[in-house]
Every structure is written in C-alpha cells, then in structure tokens.
Design a protein around this motif. Structure first.
Motif, PDB file in Angstrom:
ATOM      1  N   ALA A  86       0.754  -1.123  -0.034  1.00  0.00           N
ATOM      2  CA  ALA A  86       0.015   0.020   0.035  1.00  0.00           C
ATOM      3  C   ALA A  86       0.961   1.368   0.106  1.00  0.00           C
ATOM      4  O   ALA A  86       0.483   2.340  -0.843  1.00  0.00           O
ATOM      5  CB  ALA A  86      -1.073  -0.050   1.074  1.00  0.00           C
ATOM      6  N   LYS A  87       1.789   1.347   0.663  1.00  0.00           N
ATOM      7  CA  LYS A  87       2.904   2.304   0.800  1.00  0.00           C
ATOM      8  C   LYS A  87       3.661   2.544  -0.691  1.00  0.00           C
ATOM      9  O   LYS A  87       3.734   3.703  -1.023  1.00  0.00           O
ATOM     10  CB  LYS A  87       3.941   2.161   2.082  1.00  0.00           C
ATOM     11  N   LEU A  88       3.914   1.442  -1.140  1.00  0.00           N
ATOM     12  CA  LEU A  88       4.440   1.283  -2.316  1.00  0.00           C
ATOM     13  C   LEU A  88       3.757   1.719  -3.337  1.00  0.00           C
ATOM     14  O   LEU A  88       4.251   2.721  -4.126  1.00  0.00           O
ATOM     15  CB  LEU A  88       5.024  -0.009  -2.744  1.00  0.00           C
ATOM     16  N   ASP A  89       2.551   1.638  -3.339  1.00  0.00           N
ATOM     17  CA  ASP A  89       1.420   2.199  -4.316  1.00  0.00           C
ATOM     18  C   ASP A  89       1.229   3.665  -4.261  1.00  0.00           C
ATOM     19  O   ASP A  89       1.335   4.460  -5.164  1.00  0.00           O
ATOM     20  CB  ASP A  89       0.072   1.476  -4.113  1.00  0.00           C
ATOM     21  N   GLY A  90       1.405   4.185  -2.910  1.00  0.00           N
ATOM     22  CA  GLY A  90       1.288   5.365  -2.594  1.00  0.00           C
ATOM     23  C   GLY A  90       2.503   6.341  -2.974  1.00  0.00           C
ATOM     24  O   GLY A  90       2.665   7.284  -3.740  1.00  0.00           O
ATOM     25  N   LEU A  91       3.629   5.607  -3.054  1.00  0.00           N
ATOM     26  CA  LEU A  91       4.832   6.381  -3.213  1.00  0.00           C
ATOM     27  C   LEU A  91       4.796   6.203  -4.848  1.00  0.00           C
ATOM     28  O   LEU A  91       5.349   7.023  -5.430  1.00  0.00           O
ATOM     29  CB  LEU A  91       6.122   5.262  -2.778  1.00  0.00           C
ATOM     30  N   VAL A  92       4.643   5.028  -5.596  1.00  0.00           N
ATOM     31  CA  VAL A  92       4.528   5.162  -7.073  1.00  0.00           C
ATOM     32  C   VAL A  92       3.595   6.166  -7.515  1.00  0.00           C
ATOM     33  O   VAL A  92       3.874   6.925  -8.488  1.00  0.00           O
ATOM     34  CB  VAL A  92       3.850   3.788  -7.577  1.00  0.00           C
ATOM     35  N   GLY A  93       2.435   6.390  -6.846  1.00  0.00           N
ATOM     36  CA  GLY A  93       1.725   7.430  -7.207  1.00  0.00           C
ATOM     37  C   GLY A  93       2.098   9.063  -7.053  1.00  0.00           C
ATOM     38  O   GLY A  93       1.840   9.627  -8.200  1.00  0.00           O
ATOM     39  N   PHE A  94       2.860   9.179  -6.011  1.00  0.00           N
ATOM     40  CA  PHE A  94       3.470  10.289  -5.819  1.00  0.00           C
ATOM     41  C   PHE A  94       4.673  10.348  -6.896  1.00  0.00           C
ATOM     42  O   PHE A  94       4.869  11.311  -7.708  1.00  0.00           O
ATOM     43  CB  PHE A  94       4.210  10.238  -4.318  1.00  0.00           C
ATOM     44  N   CYS A  95       5.500   9.453  -7.262  1.00  0.00           N
ATOM     45  CA  CYS A  95       6.362   9.496  -8.330  1.00  0.00           C
ATOM     46  C   CYS A  95       5.548   9.784  -9.594  1.00  0.00           C
ATOM     47  O   CYS A  95       5.855  10.522 -10.565  1.00  0.00           O
ATOM     48  CB  CYS A  95       7.281   8.215  -8.133  1.00  0.00           C
ATOM     49  N   ASN A  96       4.660   9.042  -9.712  1.00  0.00           N
ATOM     50  CA  ASN A  96       3.748   9.561 -11.122  1.00  0.00           C
ATOM     51  C   ASN A  96       3.402  11.027 -11.289  1.00  0.00           C
ATOM     52  O   ASN A  96       3.492  11.476 -12.254  1.00  0.00           O
ATOM     53  CB  ASN A  96       2.879   8.476 -11.453  1.00  0.00           C
TER      54      ASN A  96
END
Length: 542
Positions: free
Chosen positions: A478-488
């Motif tokens: 979940a955190k990784l998905d948030g980080l990926v979203g932030f990166c995107n």
C-alpha cells in the motif's frame, strides 16, 4: 579228442507274478470271458497257461542259431506265423504292423483305446527306466472298479493291456511299458510275438546264458502241440523231463513230426546237420544188423515189386495227406466243440444266475415289506461303505502322489542334490541379507520419522512467519502504491512547474539559495527521467 556233445547253456525264462491278474479274471462271469475273447482272442487261455520252465529250458538247448529253428536228432521244429495266429486267435489280415516304440504317442490316442479321459491317462502315465507306461497296480485297480460297475469295454481294454505288458511282452516287473502299449494299439500282436521269441532266444543263445524274456506261455503251448498226446511219452513224461539227456527210441527207428510227410533226403540232411552242430546229449550209435543173405530174384519179379512199391508209396503219401487233413479237421471241430460247450455252459450259468436273481429279488421284496428298518439300515451301511471307499480312494490317491514324489526325489543325482543344497544355502544367505537390510531400513525409518516431526515443527514456525510477513507485505505494498502514485504525480507535475519557476527566476532579485534549489530540482528531475527511460527500456515486451 573233440567231444561229440554240445555244451549245455544256462538259460532262464522270465516268470512274472500273475496271481493278482488271474484272480481278477476269475471274478468275471463265463459269459463275459467269452465276450472278452471276441475282441482279444485267446489271451485269457495264454494268461492261465501253467508253464513248465524246465521243458522250455530243455527246448532252448536244441536251438539252431544259423537256421533259426530247433534241430533235434531226426527232425526240426520252427514256430510260424500261422501257428501263433491259431494259438492267439487274433487274425493278422488287414491290420497294421508294429513298427517301433513311439515315446511321444499322443495321450488322446492312449486314452481313447483305454476308454478313459486324457487327464486320468496323464496323471497315471509313469516313467520307469527309459520308457513311459502304466503300473500293473493301476490297471488292475481300474479293471476291478470297471468290473464292479459293469463297464465291460473299458474293463476288457484294461485287462488286455495288462496281459500285453506282463505276459505277451514282459519287460519290467509290475510295469506295462510303452512298447507293449504301442503293440496293443495295433491290435495285431502275432508278428511281434513271433519276432520277440526269435530275438530273445537268438540273443541269449549268442551269449550262451541269460534270461529269455519272451512270451513263455505261448511258446510252451506251441511246444506242447508238437508232443505226442498218447503213448509212452505221456505216461512217462515226468521221468522224461528229468532225464531228457538220455532219449531212447522205442518202436520207430527214426523220430519225426507226428503225421509229418518227410522223405529220405530230408532225414539225411538233418543227420548231417546234427553232426555239425551236435546235440546236448551223447548220440548212441545203433548196433548194425547182420547183413541179409543174398537171394536170387528174377528181373521180371523185381520190376513187378518195384512197381508195387512205387504204387504203395504213392498210396501211402496220399493216405498220409488225407490223414493230416482229417487230423486238422478233427482239431478244428474239437476247438469249435469246446467253444460251443463253453458257450452252452455260460448260457446255462446265465439262466441259473437270472433265476437266482429273481428269487433273491422276490425275497428282497418280502423282507422289505416285513421290515422297512432293514432297508434303512442297509442304506445307511451302503452309504457308510461308499464314504469309506471314497476316503480309501482318496488315501490311495494321496499315497500314489507321495510315492510319485518320492520316486522323482529318488532319481535326483548327487550332483543335482549338491546344486539344490547350494541353492538353498544361497537362498538362506539372501534371506539373512535382506533381513539385515529390513532392520536397517526400520532404524532409518525411525530416524526419518523423527526428522519429519522436526520438519513439521519448522514448517509450522515458517508458516507463522510467512503469515506475519504476508501482513507486512500488504502494508508495504500500500505504501509502495502511494509512493508510485507520488512519483507518477511528480513525473507529471514537476517538469512544467519547474519550467515556470525557471522562467520566473531573476538573477538580480532572486536569492542564490532559491536558484540553487531550483537547479537541484532540475537535476533531480533529469536524473529521475533518465532512470524511468532506463527502466522502460529494460521492461520486457508483452
């Protein structure tokens, strides 16, 4: 000085034990014995013939090996096919000859001839020596069973085969070999019987001693036919048997076949032959008679006497021929009369037996009406006897099987026995080895079971850890998905915002720290884009 007497050879004739076979035949009714003769000739008479083996041994001393006959001082005797055919009473015409023993004879042929199934023939066909065959005990037991069951064709065949193997062609005691079976199947024993007699006597005469294993009852019957039926020979037969070496002539100057028509050249030839082969006794030279005085006889009277003598000789020959024919007819009529008397006697006994059966049946019905308990008791006894016979037969079969197994075991040679013992020892060692292996495997399995318990415990522990890590994985994902979203978002928003910020920068009014920060962000964005491009290039094509 050369002896004028032939050597006496030590011969013996085979004398099988025929008591059990004769006892079985004696249980047959005369009617059935006559019926037996219709298919198997005069075999029962040959079986019951009492043989004087001393007479046969004496006869063998006169055997003339080169001529294959019996040569006496004044005549010769030789068995012929016609004589044996008449004695055995089995015609030879249109029948196949025995051509040799066939050890691979199909079982169905033997079983069919003996009226039995192939399984019974196979189970009772034994091997003795180098040949197969049936034991005499089996044939007698089978014949006795069939006699009680009144299965006559099968009973006749079993008795006939036993006579073939034990009487006609004796070989091994109590055993009917394959040679006798093959001759039996031809239904034509006469030529083989004659050849067997000549072979055994010639073979043993060559060796000058030994056991003559031919059909001695038949040979004895043939010999008796050539002996005088009346006169001094019969009256003093016992003394003659003991003193056969000292044969004395009485009455005749020459001995010869009864009613035989012979001429002087034959007598002269026989005498010359006797001088060559010699006799087994000393030939006494007859005392010469005094020479008769010469008397003058006129030529005319001499010619008349010669004519009369020739006429008398011719008449004598004709009378001798007629006498021989009359004798043969008399013998044939005598045999036919004996056969008819036996048939009449059998018919009379049959009628008497039928009458007795009727009387017994009447008394049986009366007894049954008076007391039914007797019948029930008899039925129970019959049933008990039947069970006893069945059990006895089973015991006999078991004993026969055990005997067969013991016989087969007794044929094992020492070498084969040693090989079998070695195989047993090897098998024992192999069993011991595999027992040790089994024990070792049991110990290993115990260790493996303990190890399995340890592995199960570790597995449970690992499972708990995996479950725990599974929960953390979901959180990190979940955190990784948030980080990926932030990166995107950063990859999308920062470039154009950074461009706007760079455009608004003024060197004279913007503080250096802000300028440096913007430039740092620009560098970071550039590096971030390069990393994305590299990852995009390394991403496999779908």
């Amino acid at each position: 000085m050369e002896s004028s007497k032939r050597n006496i050879y030590s011969f013996k004739f085979k004398d099988p034990d025929l008591r059990s076979l004769r006892s079985l035949v004696s249980q047959m009714h005369p009617v059935y014995r006559i019926n037996f003769g219709k298919n198997y000739g005069n075999l029962l008479s040959i079986l019951n013939q009492q043989v004087d083996h001393t007479a046969l041994i004496t006869l063998a001393q006169f055997y003339d090996l080169p001529l294959r006959c019996f040569t006496f001082q004044d005549f010769q005797l030789a068995p012929t096919l016609e004589e044996f055919e008449r004695l055995v009473r089995i015609p030879m015409k249109d029948k196949s000859l025995f051509e040799g023993t066939n050890e691979s004879l199909p079982l169905e042929v033997i079983a069919s001839a003996l009226h039995m199934d192939e399984k019974e023939a196979k189970d009772n066909l034994e091997t003795k020596g180098n040949t197969k065959g049936f034991s005499l005990s089996f044939l007698l037991e089978r014949a006795h069973t069939l006699l009680k069951a009144e299965s006559w064709d099968a009973c006749y065949s079993a008795i006939a085969l036993a006579i073939y193997g034990i009487v006609l062609f004796p070989n091994m005691d109590g055993f009917v070999d394959m040679t006798a079976i093959c001759v039996f199947l031809t239904r034509n024993p006469v030529p083989t019987l004659l050849a067997d007699v000549y072979y055994h006597i010639s073979h043993k005469y060559t060796k000058k001693n030994g056991l003559i294993a031919c059909c001695d009852p038949l040979l004895y019957q043939w010999f008796l036919e050539h002996l005088p039926k009346t006169g001094a020979w019969v009256e003093q037969s016992d003394r003659i048997k003991e003193a056969w070496k000292n044969v004395n002539r009485k009455g005749k100057a020459e001995l010869g076949r009864e009613n035989g028509i012979t001429k002087e050249p034959y007598f002269q030839w026989v005498k010359e032959r006797v001088q060559i082969i010699k006799m087994p006794f000393v030939i006494r030279t007859p005392i010469p008679l005094p020479e008769p005085k010469l008397t003058h006889v006129p030529i005319e009277e001499m010619e008349e006497l010669k004519t009369t003598m020739a006429k008398l000789e011719k008449e004598n020959e004709e009378l001798q021929t007629k006498l021989q024919q009359t004798t043969n007819e008399k013998n044939n009529m005598k045999w036919e009369l004996e056969r008819k008397e036996a048939q009449l006697q059998a018919h009379g006994q049959l009628r008497q037996a039928q009458k007795e059966c009727q009387d017994n049946e009447r008394w049986w019905h009366l007894a049954t009406k008076e007391n039914k308990t007797i019948r029930d008791t008899l039925g129970a006894q019959i049933k008990e006897l039947t069970n006893f016979v069945r059990h006895a037969k089973a015991e006999v079969d078991q004993e026969r099987r055990l005997k067969k197994i013991a016989t087969e075991a007794s044929r094992v040679s020492p070498m084969v026995w040693e090989e079998k013992c070695q195989e047993v020892r090897d098998a024992r060692e192999s069993v011991s080895y595999w027992k040790n292996q089994l024990e070792s495997l049991r110990q290993d399995s115990s260790i493996w079971l303990k190890e399995r318990d340890y592995v199960i415990e570790d597995y449970e522990s690992f499972k708990k850890t995996i479950d725990f890590l599974q929960g953390d994985r979901d959180k990190f994902r979940a955190k990784l998905d948030g980080l990926v979203g932030f990166c995107n978002w950063a990859a999308k928003e920062l470039p154009w915002r950074l461009r706007d910020a760079v455009k608004e920068l003024k060197e004279d009014s913007t503080p250096p720290a802000i300028i440096n920060f913007v430039l740092l962000c620009k560098g970071l964005l550039k590096r971030f884009n390069e990393e994305l491009e590299e990852l995009q290039a390394r991403k496999p094509a779908v």
